[in-house]
Structure formats: C-alpha cells, structure tokens
Design an enzyme around this catalytic site. Structure first.
Site, PDB file in Angstrom:
ATOM      1  N   HIS A 111       0.858  -1.185   0.000  1.00 60.55           N
ATOM      2  CA  HIS A 111       0.000   0.000   0.000  1.00 60.55           C
ATOM      3  C   HIS A 111       0.894   1.235   0.000  1.00 60.55           C
ATOM      4  O   HIS A 111       1.934   1.259   0.664  1.00 60.55           O
ATOM      5  CB  HIS A 111      -0.891   0.003   1.243  1.00 60.55           C
ATOM      6  CG  HIS A 111      -1.434   1.359   1.599  1.00 60.55           C
ATOM      7  ND1 HIS A 111      -0.905   2.130   2.622  1.00 60.55           N
ATOM      8  CD2 HIS A 111      -2.443   2.091   1.061  1.00 60.55           C
ATOM      9  CE1 HIS A 111      -1.573   3.258   2.707  1.00 60.55           C
ATOM     10  NE2 HIS A 111      -2.499   3.271   1.769  1.00 60.55           N
ATOM     11  N   ASN A 113       0.358   5.736  -0.271  1.00 59.43           N
ATOM     12  CA  ASN A 113      -0.571   6.850  -0.401  1.00 59.43           C
ATOM     13  C   ASN A 113       0.179   8.145  -0.123  1.00 59.43           C
ATOM     14  O   ASN A 113       0.969   8.219   0.812  1.00 59.43           O
ATOM     15  CB  ASN A 113      -1.728   6.691   0.595  1.00 59.43           C
ATOM     16  CG  ASN A 113      -2.625   7.914   0.644  1.00 59.43           C
ATOM     17  OD1 ASN A 113      -2.437   8.786   1.479  1.00 59.43           O
ATOM     18  ND2 ASN A 113      -3.592   7.960  -0.249  1.00 59.43           N
ATOM     19  N   HIS A 150      12.296  -0.919   3.940  1.00 57.64           N
ATOM     20  CA  HIS A 150      12.555   0.079   4.983  1.00 57.64           C
ATOM     21  C   HIS A 150      13.762   0.937   4.630  1.00 57.64           C
ATOM     22  O   HIS A 150      13.790   2.139   4.962  1.00 57.64           O
ATOM     23  CB  HIS A 150      12.750  -0.612   6.331  1.00 57.64           C
ATOM     24  CG  HIS A 150      11.459  -0.917   7.025  1.00 57.64           C
ATOM     25  ND1 HIS A 150      10.873  -0.048   7.913  1.00 57.64           N
ATOM     26  CD2 HIS A 150      10.633  -1.984   6.935  1.00 57.64           C
ATOM     27  CE1 HIS A 150       9.737  -0.565   8.352  1.00 57.64           C
ATOM     28  NE2 HIS A 150       9.571  -1.746   7.778  1.00 57.64           N
ATOM     29  N   GLY A 263     -18.905  10.757   0.987  1.00 60.37           N
ATOM     30  CA  GLY A 263     -19.679  10.457  -0.209  1.00 60.37           C
ATOM     31  C   GLY A 263     -18.834  10.173  -1.421  1.00 60.37           C
ATOM     32  O   GLY A 263     -19.258  10.421  -2.560  1.00 60.37           O
TER      33      GLY A 263
END
Length: 305
Positions: A111, A113, A150, A263
């Site tokens: 992941h 972001n 890492h 939403g």
C-alpha cells in the site's frame, strides 16, 4: 509560502503515471483507465479522479493506482476527530492511493498513499497538511525484502532530518495495527499525517520523496519473488492472511472512512480489497512452519535498518 494546489496536483498525476508504467512493465499487462467526475451539489462531494486498475494480470491478481481530487462543503468526522476545531470547514483533498495484491503468495501486498488537504472557512486562514506513507504486507517473511523496503523509506526521509524515519516508522507500526486482533498488519514502512512542518515547500518536498521512493523498492522485491514456486498450502495461507487486510481497511483505516463518510466513489475506495480471501475460526498455523515464522519473526514491529 502559500500552498500551491496546482503544483501538488501536477506532481500527483505524474506520480500516478510513472507508477502505473513501472507496474505495467513488471506485469506485462496494461492497467485499465477509469476516469470519473461528480459535480458539486450543495453539501455533496464534487470533483473527480482517475482510476488505473489491473485484474487477473500475469503477476498482479488485483491492483489499483488511483488519483482523486475532490471538494466538499464540510469535512467528514474522520478528518476532524483529532482536530475538532476544523469541524464544519469546507475542504479540498487530492492524492494518489495504491494497493497491489500479487497472485504469488511469496510476493507481498503493498500500500502507498500521498495526499494533500486544505480546510477552508470564510473569513479565516486556510489550514492545510500533507499525509501518506507506504507499508508492506508479506505472507511469507524475507529479511532481505523488509530491509530493502525500509531502507528505501529511510533514504527518502533522511535528507530532511535523521529523526523523521524512526518517527514515521513508529507511527506506521502503531497505525497499521489491528487493535481488535492485537497484531500488526505487516512489516510496516512509514506513515505520517497532518504534516506541515517547515512550511509548504519543505513538507511538499518530503511528501514527494516518499512517493518517488515507492516504485524502485517494490519492483525489486516483486522481481525477486515472482517466479518462486507455490501450491495450495501457500495459496490457502495467503487468502487467510488477506482477511486481516480486509478487516483493517474496513474497520480501522482513516482513508476508507474519509472516502465513505464524504460520499466518495465506492468502487475507487474499495479497490483496495483482495479478490479472494478466507476466514477461519480461531485458527493457528503449525508450530515451526514458515507460516508461523511470519507471525513470530516478522509481525513484531522490528527494526529493519
């Protein structure tokens, strides 16, 4: 320095394209492009985004690299839980978010972001911050892979100060932790949020460094593991451990909550979920097995570099 939303957007769309191109080179198949938009309507979310999705690829069973740029009349509760003074402000949020689920159980899920948010209220100064990070979720543990991942995180952050990597690593270990299970989701990486230290130019540069560090590290790990032979035992374990990934994303993840509460587009928000997953009641791997070693030797918030 006044935040430059246009510069952030330009970087994020370029980052998405570069990561997709790199992952396509690894897989050999193309990511589908899914562009969407939604006009603002009162308090409803407005804006749009570009989804880049792969399913049933040669290496990646499912993956998504999504860009979104949205506005709203009111920050959702997930964004103001730690900063209640911002409740009721309108917002502009943009980011690139990706989750990749390889088919081979020896290849880790990942992941990443990076995001930018501005909270606005008429007559008051804008409040802005960056957030993001990347974390690795293996199904079978390899010290070399964890150290490579890492090491990339540390190398990205060290130019901004030696304290950032250990601080953001600890934050990642604490954030990607299944509190209801008492166990880490994976071997971590780095995570930061509500970040504006040093002003816009510095915090934007740090965020870019994290985003740019992702692809070389992950592609190297996938190339190392993609051709390892596997069978039903490894697949069964992968699907079982994917259940923990689903639990975290649906129960605990702030990004998922932000998207749903504001939403956002459900397909884009839930593209992070793996295509196949299993749960068993109170099941434990065989003592001394490679599966058990993941739990005892890797999911322990270790120091990797």
């Amino acid at each position: 320095m006044t935040p430059d939303s246009r510069a952030v957007r330009a970087y994020l769309t370029d980052l998405q394209e570069r990561i997709v191109a790199g992952l396509e080179a690894v897989d050999g198949n193309a990511f589908v492009r899914d562009e969407w938009s939604r006009p603002a309507d009162g308090a409803a979310l407005g804006g749009g985004g570009i989804g880049r999705i792969i399913e049933e690829g040669r290496v990646f069973e499912r993956g998504g690299v999504n860009f979104s740029h949205v506005t709203g009349a009111r920050l959702p509760p997930s964004a103001t839980a730690a900063r209640p003074e911002l409740a009721g402000r309108g917002f502009e949020a943009m980011g690139v978010s990706l989750v990749i689920h390889p088919r081979n159980p020896y290849c880790p899920t990942v992941h990443m972001n990076v995001r930018f948010l501005v909270a606005r209220r008429a007559g008051e100064a804008d409040v802005w911050w960056f957030g993001g990070g990347m974390d690795l979720t293996p199904y079978y543990g390899f010290e070399k892979d964890a150290a490579r991942f890492h090491g990339a995180c540390k190398a990205a952050l060290d130019p901004f100060g030696a304290a950032y990597y250990p601080r953001f690593k600890k934050w990642c270990d604490e954030y990607f932790h299944l509190k209801h299970r008492g166990e880490p989701r994976g071997v971590g990486g780095v995570f930061f949020d509500d970040f504006s230290e040093g002003g816009f130019a510095t915090s934007f540069a740090l965020t870019r460094a994290v985003g740019d560090a992702f692809l070389p590290a992950y592609a190297e790990i996938i190339e190392r593991r993609r051709d390892m032979p596997w069978g039903e035992r490894e697949r069964d374990w992968q699907c079982y451990r994917r259940g923990r990934y689903v639990e975290f994303n649906l129960v605990l993840d702030r990004g998922t909550h932000f998207g749903l509460q504001s939403g956002g587009r459900t397909e884009s928000i839930l593209m992070s979920l793996p295509p196949l997953v299993k749960w068993r009641y109170n099941w434990q791997p065989e003592a001394g097995s490679a599966e058990a070693r993941l739990m005892t030797d890797f999911l322990t918030a270790r120091e990797w570099v």
